[in-house]
Design an enzyme around this catalytic site. Structure first.
Site, PDB file in Angstrom:
ATOM      1  N   ASN A  13      -6.231  -4.205  -6.272  1.00  0.00           N
ATOM      2  CA  ASN A  13      -6.179  -5.654  -6.082  1.00  0.00           C
ATOM      3  C   ASN A  13      -5.755  -6.301  -7.391  1.00  0.00           C
ATOM      4  OD1 ASN A  13      -7.099  -5.874  -3.308  1.00  0.00           O
ATOM      5  ND2 ASN A  13      -9.056  -5.128  -4.076  1.00  0.00           N
ATOM      6  N   ARG A  25      -5.865  -9.137  -8.794  1.00  0.00           N
ATOM      7  CA  ARG A  25      -6.488 -10.457  -8.935  1.00  0.00           C
ATOM      8  C   ARG A  25      -7.948 -10.270  -9.306  1.00  0.00           C
ATOM      9  NH1 ARG A  25      -9.554 -10.171  -4.408  1.00  0.00           N
ATOM     10  NH2 ARG A  25      -8.656  -9.164  -2.573  1.00  0.00           N
ATOM     11  N   GLU A  50      -6.670   1.443  -3.014  1.00  0.00           N
ATOM     12  CA  GLU A  50      -5.724   0.355  -3.249  1.00  0.00           C
ATOM     13  C   GLU A  50      -6.058  -0.310  -4.579  1.00  0.00           C
ATOM     14  OE1 GLU A  50      -6.172  -2.437  -0.068  1.00  0.00           O
ATOM     15  OE2 GLU A  50      -8.102  -3.177  -0.776  1.00  0.00           O
ATOM     16  N   GLU A  87      -9.566   0.457  -6.345  1.00  0.00           N
ATOM     17  CA  GLU A  87     -10.598   0.860  -5.394  1.00  0.00           C
ATOM     18  C   GLU A  87     -10.436   2.335  -5.020  1.00  0.00           C
ATOM     19  OE1 GLU A  87     -10.775  -1.799  -2.109  1.00  0.00           O
ATOM     20  OE2 GLU A  87     -11.151  -3.559  -3.370  1.00  0.00           O
ATOM     21  N   ASN A  99     -15.224  -3.143   7.639  1.00  0.00           N
ATOM     22  CA  ASN A  99     -14.451  -2.903   6.412  1.00  0.00           C
ATOM     23  C   ASN A  99     -14.490  -4.076   5.443  1.00  0.00           C
ATOM     24  OD1 ASN A  99     -13.430  -0.287   7.253  1.00  0.00           O
ATOM     25  ND2 ASN A  99     -12.141  -1.410   8.692  1.00  0.00           N
ATOM     26  N   PHE A 146     -23.462  -6.904  13.570  1.00  0.00           N
ATOM     27  CA  PHE A 146     -23.794  -7.028  12.144  1.00  0.00           C
ATOM     28  C   PHE A 146     -23.214  -8.289  11.507  1.00  0.00           C
ATOM     29  CE2 PHE A 146     -23.694  -2.355  12.893  1.00  0.00           C
ATOM     30  CZ  PHE A 146     -25.057  -2.148  12.783  1.00  0.00           C
ATOM     31  N   GLU A 179      -3.366   7.234   7.243  1.00  0.00           N
ATOM     32  CA  GLU A 179      -3.826   8.265   6.333  1.00  0.00           C
ATOM     33  C   GLU A 179      -5.114   8.875   6.856  1.00  0.00           C
ATOM     34  OE1 GLU A 179      -4.028   6.010   2.745  1.00  0.00           O
ATOM     35  OE2 GLU A 179      -6.004   5.187   3.184  1.00  0.00           O
ATOM     36  N   LYS A 228       0.812  -1.218   0.000  1.00  0.00           N
ATOM     37  CA  LYS A 228       0.000   0.000   0.000  1.00  0.00           C
ATOM     38  C   LYS A 228       0.844   1.266   0.000  1.00  0.00           C
ATOM     39  CE  LYS A 228      -4.381  -1.617   1.888  1.00  0.00           C
ATOM     40  NZ  LYS A 228      -4.155  -3.030   1.711  1.00  0.00           N
TER      41      LYS A 228
END
Length: 721
Positions: free
Chosen positions: A354, A356, A352, A339, A299, A412, A264, A180
């Site tokens: 990914n 894949r 970020e 993303e 997340n 949740f 961040e 990252k």
């Protein structure tokens, strides 16, 4: 027809029998001289799922690729890759641990190789064993799926050394985007919008606090090598920053073997929108529109859809162009996802990349008509992209719900365990696709429609018709989300669940009319079961209720409230009076079926009677939520008043585990004084660490666990005096 495209599978095997155990689907497939014939099992036909994507783009046989591909994964993604390989005429090799020998992906593949025992570190992450399987089977290429070794640059290097093609990006892109910190620096150089923050590695908790103060609260602490929501914490003050540093570094080390962290600025109340990209080895790259992934818990994504209701064409194009710019900057050559976080003013920031295939890729396939696995294979073989940017459409709408084996009433969704006793998928409905998963995520349930309203209605019907018995699942939460007024309007963010349910999820809140419908359905079921109990094999039994009774006077309890119900039947229709309100309830009243389609005064409902007993207790899944109803005849209700009630156990002085998991740390010992809210211990479940706190102030009497212990849901951890 907006929602129905049939995916045809299984063209290569001469005879293959797929069986179903309590944890996996079973199939029976037979090829006769006349062609392909199916013998339908009791359960739904998992491999005849509907999918627009796999039949809308045909494969050109002249595009020679590979003779044999090994899939270095398991579960739904392995099955997904195998289906495309069959379409392309490619033989497949499955790998498996010893306990997964009977899994669906093993049965589907042309060959299978055991690569080790159950622990993933000794099987699916065992590069030596996988390389040996490649040599043994002569596989020319490897598709890594997602998770496991899909973003492991060392694995890609090992394959290249053996002249085996890795169906994914090259090692440079994997390394650059997998870190990252490095990916953020690259994004800045590619002129991609980034979130303000500290670009280096945070050394310790003290430095984390200093950096957080400089950036300004709130901040996001996250693992440099992370993904999937693991190793991420939001901090609003110094204390939360210290705790976040500790938990995030531990989770990062456990999940990724890399405890480096970055900090961040936290964009409050953002949307999470990602762009699907596709690049080749010739410098070409496309963006395949977006996926809205804002509905999350801890997340981790729960509901996704494509396209996003929020984006206008200009913002979509700007995000797509920046995603492609980043892909080209690292010479990206495969399917990948960039993303972004998007604020209320449509400002977007790189989060970020990914490197894949994503779990949620089917929604992109639905609206574009592309088979992403097929595109990945063609790119890996060296073919240039077959499409131009102007050729990529947005056709219709697709929604994906992640059906988890979780208790949605606990934060949740905390992991749930159990034996799957009954399972039936809703693929009899139009526009429904499912992928059976291997982990605590049971299924990726996807619905497609000509527009968002149709896709959401199909999802609502699919969730109502989904039968899962034996494990607790999150269907009640999923159904509530997709019918919520804010969600339907598109007023969502990553804080949606906590905003809509500030006191936690409580299930569907019945309106008065819905309550009366439930009571009428439950009463009709009760009477239908009583009538059935009077007869067997054309003989009468001693009736519980006299057969000449024209009306049943019942007392029904729901949510500790008593209701007076009078029911009478005329064939398949029951005339029910609930507290003075009259309703007509019609159904086939097949009490052996797990699903019951019921018409209540013209409104069609699909309900599930999960249990009922001779004492009048009944559990009914209605509008996604399970309601406990107690039904007695008027006489039985009067006599029941004389029965003693069980006194509930006092649990205020005990701390029990809310989920199955492993104890990571214990923070107290007998004799310690603890304050309300103080951490008692930490439990790790599905690689997420959860802090268990004291419910009241008191002295620790006994500690029943230690670090390293495996605990189940409800196990006693600590007692207070």
């Amino acid at each position: 027809m907006a929602g129905l495209w049939v995916r045809t599978v299984a063209l290569l095997a001469a005879r293959r029998h797929w069986r179903r155990s309590s944890q996996q689907l079973l199939w029976t497939l037979k090829v006769s001289k006349a062609g392909l014939a199916w013998r339908a099992p009791v359960y739904s036909q998992q491999c005849l799922v509907v999918s627009r994507s796999l039949s809308s783009v045909e494969y050109e046989p002249k595009e020679k690729t590979f003779d044999k591909i090994l899939i270095a994964n398991r579960g739904e993604i392995a099955c997904r890759v195998i289906k495309t390989c069959r379409k392309m005429g490619i033989r497949t090799v499955a790998i498996h641990s010893d306990v997964d020998a009977s899994s669906v992906h093993v049965k589907m593949a042309d060959e299978a190789v055991c690569v080790g025992p159950a622990p993933t570190s000794k099987s699916y992450l065992n590069m030596d064993a996988i390389m040996e399987a490649i040599k043994k089977t002569g596989a020319q290429a490897v598709h890594p799926g997602y998770g496991f070794l899909s973003e492991n640059k060392e694995f890609a290097k090992c394959l290249a050394a053996e002249d085996v093609t890795f169906i994914g990006p090259d090692t440079h892109a994997i390394q650059a985007m997998g870190d990252k910190i490095e990916s953020k620096l690259l994004a800045k150089r590619a002129k991609v919008n980034t979130i303000p923050g500290f670009d280096g590695v945070v050394k310790d908790a003290d430095e984390a606090v200093r950096i957080a103060r400089e950036i300004g609260y709130p901040v996001m602490i996250k693992a440099s090598a992370g993904g999937g929501g693991k190793g991420m914490r939001i901090a609003w003050d110094d204390e939360e920053t210290r705790d976040g540093f500790r938990f995030s570094s531990q989770e990062a080390a456990s999940s990724f073997g890399d405890d480096r962290l970055l900090i961040e600025k936290f964009i409050d109340n953002p949307r999470h929108i990602e762009i699907q990209v596709l690049g080749d080895k010739h410098g070409n790259a496309l963006w395949l529109n977006e996926r809205e992934c804002s509905i999350q818990r801890r997340n981790q994504k729960v509901v996704e859809e494509a396209p996003s209701i929020f984006l206008d064409p200009e913002t979509r194009r700007a995000m797509g162009e920046q995603a492609v710019a980043l892909a080209k900057a690292v010479k990206y050559s495969s399917a990948g996802t960039v993303e972004f976080l998007v604020d209320s003013q449509k400002n977007f920031y790189f989060l970020e990349m990914n490197t894949r295939l994503q779990v949620e890729h089917p929604v992109t396939e639905c609206i574009t008509g592309l088979d992403l696995v097929q595109e990945m294979i063609l790119v890996a073989k060296g073919y240039p992209l077959r499409h131009k940017q102007e050729d990529i459409p947005i056709s219709g709408w697709a929604v994906e719900c992640r059906v988890y084996a979780e208790d949605p009433y606990k934060s949740f969704g905390l992991p749930s365990i159990g034996r799957l006793s009954q399972y039936q998928e809703p693929i009899h409905l139009p526009g429904v696709t499912l992928d059976l998963c291997h982990t605590f995520m049971l299924e990726n349930l996807v619905t497609y429609g000509s527009d968002r309203a149709e896709a959401l209605k199909r999802m609502e019907d699919a969730l109502d018709s989904y039968v899962i018995r034996g494990v607790t699942h999150n269907i009640p939460l999923l159904r509530e989300v997709i019918i919520n007024t804010r969600f339907v309007k598109g007023d969502i963010s990553t804080k949606f669940l906590s905003d809509v349910y500030p006191d936690g999820f409580k299930g569907h809140m019945l309106t008065p009319s819905e309550r009366d419908q439930l009571l009428a359905i439950a009463s009709s079921l009760f009477v239908a079961s009583q009538l059935r109990a009077q007869r067997f094999q054309e003989h009468s039994r001693v009736p519980v209720i006299r057969p000449d009774v024209a009306k049943w006077e019942l007392s029904v309890k729901l949510h500790d409230e008593d209701h007076t119900v009078v029911a009478s039947n005329n064939g398949p229709t029951f005339n029910v009076e609930v507290d003075g309100s009259k309703l007509n309830v019609t159904s086939t009243w097949n009490l052996a079926s797990p699903l019951l389609s019921v018409n209540v005064d013209g409104t069609q409902r699909t309900v599930q009677c999960l249990s009922r007993d001779a004492g009048g207790n009944m559990s009914i899944q209605f509008l996604g939520t399970v309601y406990k109803v107690h039904i007695l005849t008027k006489l039985a209700a009067e006599l029941n008043k004389f029965m003693l009630e069980k006194v509930p156990k006092d649990t205020s002085s005990t701390l029990c585990s809310p989920m199955p998991g492993v104890v990571v740390a214990v923070s107290v010992k007998p004799g310690d004084m603890v304050a309300e809210g103080q951490e008692i211990c930490v439990i790790e479940a599905m690689k997420m660490q959860n802090s268990m706190t004291a419910g009241k102030m008191g002295k620790v009497k006994l500690v029943h666990c230690k670090a390293g212990d495996t605990v189940g849901e409800g196990d006693l951890l600590v007692e207070l005096e």
